[in-house]
Scaffold this motif. Structure first.
Motif, short mmCIF file in Angstrom:
data_model
loop_
_atom_site.label_atom_id
_atom_site.label_comp_id
_atom_site.label_asym_id
_atom_site.label_seq_id
_atom_site.Cartn_x
_atom_site.Cartn_y
_atom_site.Cartn_z
N ARG A 6 0.81 -1.22 0.00
CA ARG A 6 0.00 0.00 0.00
C ARG A 6 0.85 1.27 0.00
N ASN A 7 2.02 1.23 0.63
CA ASN A 7 2.83 2.44 0.73
C ASN A 7 4.02 2.42 -0.24
N ASN A 8 4.03 1.44 -1.15
CA ASN A 8 5.18 1.29 -2.03
C ASN A 8 4.95 1.81 -3.44
N ASP A 9 3.74 2.29 -3.73
CA ASP A 9 3.44 2.68 -5.11
C ASP A 9 4.27 3.87 -5.58
N THR A 10 4.72 4.73 -4.64
CA THR A 10 5.49 5.91 -5.05
C THR A 10 6.82 5.53 -5.69
N GLN A 11 7.32 4.32 -5.43
CA GLN A 11 8.58 3.89 -6.04
C GLN A 11 8.44 3.70 -7.55
N TYR A 12 7.20 3.72 -8.03
CA TYR A 12 6.95 3.56 -9.46
C TYR A 12 6.90 4.89 -10.22
N LYS A 18 8.18 7.00 -17.50
CA LYS A 18 8.82 6.43 -18.69
C LYS A 18 7.77 5.78 -19.59
N ILE A 19 6.86 5.01 -18.98
CA ILE A 19 5.82 4.32 -19.74
C ILE A 19 4.90 5.32 -20.43
N ARG A 20 4.51 6.38 -19.72
CA ARG A 20 3.62 7.38 -20.32
C ARG A 20 4.27 8.01 -21.56
N ALA A 21 5.59 8.15 -21.54
CA ALA A 21 6.28 8.75 -22.68
C ALA A 21 6.30 7.80 -23.88
N TYR A 292 -5.57 5.45 -15.98
CA TYR A 292 -6.03 6.50 -15.06
C TYR A 292 -5.35 6.40 -13.69
N ILE A 293 -4.32 5.57 -13.61
CA ILE A 293 -3.57 5.39 -12.36
C ILE A 293 -2.21 6.03 -12.53
N SER A 294 -1.85 6.93 -11.62
CA SER A 294 -0.61 7.70 -11.79
C SER A 294 0.60 7.04 -11.13
N LEU A 295 0.40 6.23 -10.10
CA LEU A 295 1.51 5.58 -9.41
C LEU A 295 1.16 4.12 -9.16
N GLY A 296 2.13 3.24 -9.33
CA GLY A 296 1.90 1.82 -9.07
C GLY A 296 2.31 0.97 -10.26
N ILE A 297 2.16 -0.33 -10.09
CA ILE A 297 2.58 -1.28 -11.12
C ILE A 297 1.59 -1.35 -12.28
N GLU A 298 0.35 -0.87 -12.05
CA GLU A 298 -0.72 -1.04 -13.04
C GLU A 298 -0.38 -0.46 -14.42
N PRO A 299 0.16 0.76 -14.54
CA PRO A 299 0.48 1.28 -15.88
C PRO A 299 1.52 0.43 -16.62
N LEU A 300 2.44 -0.20 -15.89
CA LEU A 300 3.44 -1.05 -16.53
C LEU A 300 2.79 -2.32 -17.07
N VAL A 301 1.90 -2.90 -16.27
CA VAL A 301 1.18 -4.09 -16.73
C VAL A 301 0.28 -3.73 -17.91
N GLY A 302 -0.36 -2.57 -17.83
CA GLY A 302 -1.20 -2.12 -18.93
C GLY A 302 -0.41 -2.00 -20.22
N TYR A 303 0.77 -1.40 -20.14
CA TYR A 303 1.61 -1.24 -21.33
C TYR A 303 2.06 -2.61 -21.86
#
Length: 339
Positions: A6-12, A18-21, A292-303
């Motif tokens: 729960r408190n580790n998402d900021t590490q992403y 990078k993924i958004r770019a 629509y998620i700004s921090l966390g592993i989800e955008p990486l999995v999405g990509y």
């Protein structure tokens, strides 16, 4: 025990940036349309090169080597995940199915005395040459426990039955079990639910195939993958009923609309082509939430899932162009675009 993330998402923060770019280079509907409308396979391939497939730019690539281009792109995206993800081992989960594919190839090759080395895939969590050595030498101590137990069971059961089908049944179940266990240990609800969706879709596909072949309840129970969200009783109780009964049993679940369309197509055509396309679209729509998620592993999995679907679409177009399949048929087979 699952991790508390729960408190580790900021590490992403860096990896999500990078993924958004690089998401901007994904093949959107416009680029896919250009590929479909291309007059020649060479023109279609050029769209991929412009999207940085291969070395990018104008380097000449033989159209019949497009599969190498797609395979290299797949490796490139997994290498990227390993490079930028704070928890890179989580992404091995998406390579597990390739490991089990390779194990099937190696065992069937050994048992039949045929050389199936050309069917091995490179992008597994365990290099195929290491898997080959482990199985050849019967030295599987470094395999994950689920995988090791499954390989040993395959060898034992095949030697008793000489039935190669047992290899598929045992390894398919083990593959999904390892994926589910890995997802739970990751502590990521997004990944856990995604794997559950994989299992449900695999079980529905198995159910339709078993029903079409008029197999028995006992056989269905052997091949169903446990621990999905759909109770195995739903499959067993509807095996001898019309498919409409199966649809009715699940129409108020999140899979209801998908089942209605997918099974209607199966009933009318006798093939799973439309069902498989709808399954892929369902997975893509699930991971689109990560946009629509700004921090966390989800955008990486999405990509990662977006690239998997993109590569599948690129393959559909290239096969179609090389074989002079009509643009209309190619479009019918394409999956949705992530962007």
């Amino acid at each position: 025990m699952p991790k508390d993330t729960r408190n580790n998402d900021t590490q992403y923060a860096y990896s999500v940036g990078k993924i958004r770019a690089i998401e901007r280079k994904l093949l959107d509907k416009g680029k896919l349309d250009r590929m479909v409308e291309a007059k020649t396979p060479e023109e279609a391939l050029k769209v991929l090169q412009e999207a940085d497939y291969g070395k990018g730019g104008s380097d000449s690539v033989n159209i019949y080597e497009y599969e190498n281009l797609l395979r290299d792109e797949n490796k490139k995206v997994y290498n990227l995940m390993k490079e930028i993800a704070p928890e890179p081992d989580v992404f091995d989960l998406f390579l597990i199915s390739n490991d089990y594919h390779n194990i099937k190839v190696l065992l069937k090759s050994e048992f039949s005395g045929q050389d199936y080395a050309s069917l091995l895939v490179e992008s597994g969590s365990i290099p195929s040459d290491k898997l080959k050595a482990m199985i050849r030498d019967r030295n599987m101590a470094n395999m994950p426990a689920i995988m090791k137990n499954a390989v040993e069971e395959c060898i034992e059961v095949y030697n008793k039955t000489l039935d190669p089908q047992v290899i598929d049944i045992i390894l398919d179940k083990a593959s999904f079990k390892q994926m589910k266990d890995t997802s739970i240990k990751s502590g990521k609800g997004f990944i856990k639910d995604l794997v559950m969706l994989f299992i449900d879709l695999a079980n529905i596909k198995v159910f339709l195939r078993v029903k079409a072949l008029s197999k028995t309840w006992d056989f269905l129970q052997k091949v169903l993958i446990p621990e999905g969200s759909i109770d195995s009783k739903v499959f067993i109780q509807n095996l001898d009923n019309p498919l409409d009964s199966f649809i009715d049993a699940l129409k108020f679940t999140s899979l209801g609309a998908f089942l209605q369309e997918g099974i209607e197509s199966f009933k009318s055509t006798g093939t799973l082509t439309k069902f498989e396309k709808l399954s892929d679209n369902l997975i893509l729509n699930y991971v689109k939430k990560s946009k629509y998620i700004s921090l966390g592993i989800e955008p990486l999995v999405g990509y990662l899932m977006a690239k998997e679907m993109e590569i599948k679409n690129a393959r559909i177009v290239m096969v179609g162009k090389i074989n002079n399949i009509s643009n209309e048929v190619i479009r019918e087979r394409l999956r949705e675009a992530y962007v």
